[in-house]
Design an enzyme around this catalytic site. Structure first.
Site, PDB file in Angstrom:
ATOM      1  N   ASP A 124       0.810  -1.222   0.000  1.00  0.00           N
ATOM      2  CA  ASP A 124       0.000   0.000   0.000  1.00  0.00           C
ATOM      3  C   ASP A 124       0.845   1.275   0.000  1.00  0.00           C
ATOM      4  O   ASP A 124       0.652   2.166   0.831  1.00  0.00           O
ATOM      5  CB  ASP A 124      -0.944   0.027   1.210  1.00  0.00           C
ATOM      6  CG  ASP A 124      -1.704  -1.265   1.401  1.00  0.00           C
ATOM      7  OD1 ASP A 124      -2.170  -1.824   0.398  1.00  0.00           O
ATOM      8  OD2 ASP A 124      -1.829  -1.727   2.552  1.00  0.00           O
TER       9      ASP A 124
ATOM     10  N   GLU B 277     -11.384   0.904  -3.526  1.00  0.00           N
ATOM     11  CA  GLU B 277     -10.745   1.292  -2.259  1.00  0.00           C
ATOM     12  C   GLU B 277      -9.482   2.091  -2.577  1.00  0.00           C
ATOM     13  O   GLU B 277      -9.210   2.447  -3.720  1.00  0.00           O
ATOM     14  CB  GLU B 277     -10.402   0.040  -1.438  1.00  0.00           C
ATOM     15  CG  GLU B 277      -9.505  -0.933  -2.180  1.00  0.00           C
ATOM     16  CD  GLU B 277      -9.255  -2.227  -1.432  1.00  0.00           C
ATOM     17  OE1 GLU B 277      -9.344  -2.234  -0.201  1.00  0.00           O
ATOM     18  OE2 GLU B 277      -8.945  -3.240  -2.091  1.00  0.00           O
TER      19      GLU B 277
END
Length: 526
Positions: free
Chosen positions: A15, A187
């Site tokens: 991420d 997301e």
């Protein structure tokens, strides 16, 4: 022309959120249930990186005790504005099933190395929050909205709300600005502004092999957003020949010379499926089209192992040592992590026995609360790990040794313990998908006292353990070569998110906190 070889952050670095301040680039990555929370790396050339900070280093910023496996810090966002670094992060307490308990916070610091402020609570309506600093001075939080209701898609879309630095809270209405594409599972939002457009980058498809990144744009920050007709921006889905899989969830940065790069997570599977190193950080060069859409520079939608580097001078850092000998008053920076709890003097000491790391035994290897375990990321498919420990167990509830560890349901543990007949022995504990086993049907007797050396040679999908004590002139193999592919996201029946660690641990299940002394720990790429 300089080339960048991927991954730029090998091993579990998921991420990535990248930002540039002048000539300096910084990437923040997720840490999940490992402490301290969030890892920040620094570069001057986008090619060479070094760990520079781990901001969430105290319990007031991050209390992970009891968090479930693969909970904790999800998808941080690092940005810079008004002379401050802003770090947004989620502390996920529970994420299985219909509900997700996701608490989002903001901390700031005048320097990337801190000190970092106490956290400002933002919301809990979803995860992957990101802060955008608009050119009019206003600040906006975007995050995905989680919808638990049975007749709704749980990944409801991306919501926007203004953040007030003066009031230190979110203000005004919450507005849904983007529901994603038919790929679903929208997301990981990040907002950017260029040539009068707001660009929304989102991850889609989940974080496994279907993963992707999609771009949408709007003339107004609150939409409506138009999806790039050439979406997705990047994916490896249905491209099994690619060495980088699971590509998506990333962020964008420009260089001082106006070149553009996208950093993203991905995985490198072994045996066709198992990403034992976890989700890593990769980089791709990007270019803008004449009609103001962004594309990968090679014209594809696929991640590349090698990409053209920026027109910046090389700025390498000193190579990391291969050994921490525990002779200093602190552990080697950037290597070590503890599981859920900080390394505090009540269970970690470098001074009680000088030249050694002393760990004091606590709960079992399956505990979600208080484990005496410190470990570093495995960053190479082929590597050797080695340690030496002085440990005198009194009964079977005392254990100390070396571990190859994914989470509390999947690990290997070569350890010293006590046997009622044989005395001091070695055993290999194996946990596979939560099933406990002891590899050695009869534990290996070792010398009654003194230092014992332990070694593990990891060769892609297996590890072979060895030991050496005062009666053995050379390394002795112990147990069979053991499979390590179960230590990956891909081996579990349910999705999970971390990667393999290697390190040291000790347990005292009787509660007396018996100490175990380690002389050094060595990690060497083969």
């Amino acid at each position: 022309m300089t080339m960048i070889t991927n991954p730029i952050l090998p091993g579990f670095h998921a991420d990535p959120s990248i930002c540039r301040v002048g000539d300096d680039f910084y990437i923040a990555t997720s840490t999940f249930d490992w402490f301290p929370g969030v890892r920040i790396h620094h570069s001057r050339d986008l090619k060479h990186w070094r760990h520079i900070a781990s901001p969430l280093d105290r319990v007031s910023l991050l209390d992970l005790k009891g968090n479930m496996n693969s909970g904790g810090v999800w998808a941080p966002c690092l940005s810079y504005s008004d002379g401050l670094f802003y770090l947004i992060y989620t502390d996920v307490k529970q994420w299985h099933g219909a509900f997700k308990d996701t608490h989002n916070y903001l901390v700031t610091a005048p320097s990337i190395e801190g000190p970092w402020s106490e956290p400002i609570y933002l919301n809990s309506n979803g995860f992957d929050p990101s802060l955008f600093h608009d050119d009019d001075g206003r600040k906006w939080l975007v995050n995905m909205l989680w919808d638990f209701r049975k007749d709704r898609h749980p990944f409801a879309g991306i919501v926007l709300q203004e953040y007030s630095p003066l009031e230190q809270k979110l203000t005004g209405p919450v507005k849904m600005i983007y529901e994603g594409t038919e790929i679903k599972l929208t997301e990981g939002p990040h907002l950017y502004k260029r040539n009068g457009y707001y660009y929304l980058f989102v991850a889609e498809g989940g974080t496994q092999y279907e993963h992707a990144e999609t771009v949408a744009r709007s003339k107004a920050i609150d939409g409506p957003y138009e999806t790039d007709p050439h979406y997705p921006f990047i994916t490896a889905w249905k491209k099994p020949h690619l060495p980088i899989q699971k590509s998506g969830h990333g962020s964008l940065v420009d260089t001082p010379e106006g070149e553009w790069y996208f950093v993203h997570l991905g995985g490198r599977p072994v045996n066709g499926k198992y990403c034992t190193l976890g989700r890593e950080t990769f980089i791709q060069k990007a270019v803008w089209t004449d009609d103001d859409w962004i594309r990968l520079a090679d014209g594809s939608q696929s991640p590349s192992l090698e990409v053209e580097g920026p027109t910046l001078p090389d700025h390498p850092f000193e190579a990391e040592p291969v050994i921490d000998d525990f002779d200093d008053d602190s552990l080697f920076p950037g290597w070590w992590n503890s599981l859920r709890i900080p390394m505090t003097p009540d269970w970690v000491s470098l001074t009680e026995r000088p030249g050694h790391l002393r760990l004091k035994g606590m709960e079992s290897m399956t505990s979600l609360h208080s484990q005496a375990l410190i470990a570093r990321r495995q960053t190479d498919f082929q590597c050797t790990i080695e340690t030496a420990l002085d440990y005198q167990p009194e009964h079977f509830q005392h254990m100390g040794g070396m571990t190859v560890f994914y989470d509390t349901t999947d690990f290997l543990y070569l350890h010293i313990t006590a046997h009622p007949v044989k005395g001091r022995v070695l055993q290999i504990m194996q946990m596979t998908d939560g099933e406990y086993d002891e590899v050695l049907l009869s534990p290996q007797t070792i010398t009654p006292s003194g230092t014992v050396k332990l070694k593990g040679i990891i060769d892609i999908d297996h590890v072979q353990f060895y030991y050496m004590d005062q009666d053995t002139p050379d390394w002795v193999a112990i147990g069979p070569a053991l499979d390590v592919t179960h230590m990956s996201d891909d081996s579990a029946p349910d999705v999970r998110f971390t990667g393999t660690f290697v390190g040291m641990a000790t347990q005292d299940l009787s509660g007396t906190r018996k100490p175990c002394d380690f002389d050094y720990f060595k990690y060497e790429k083969k």
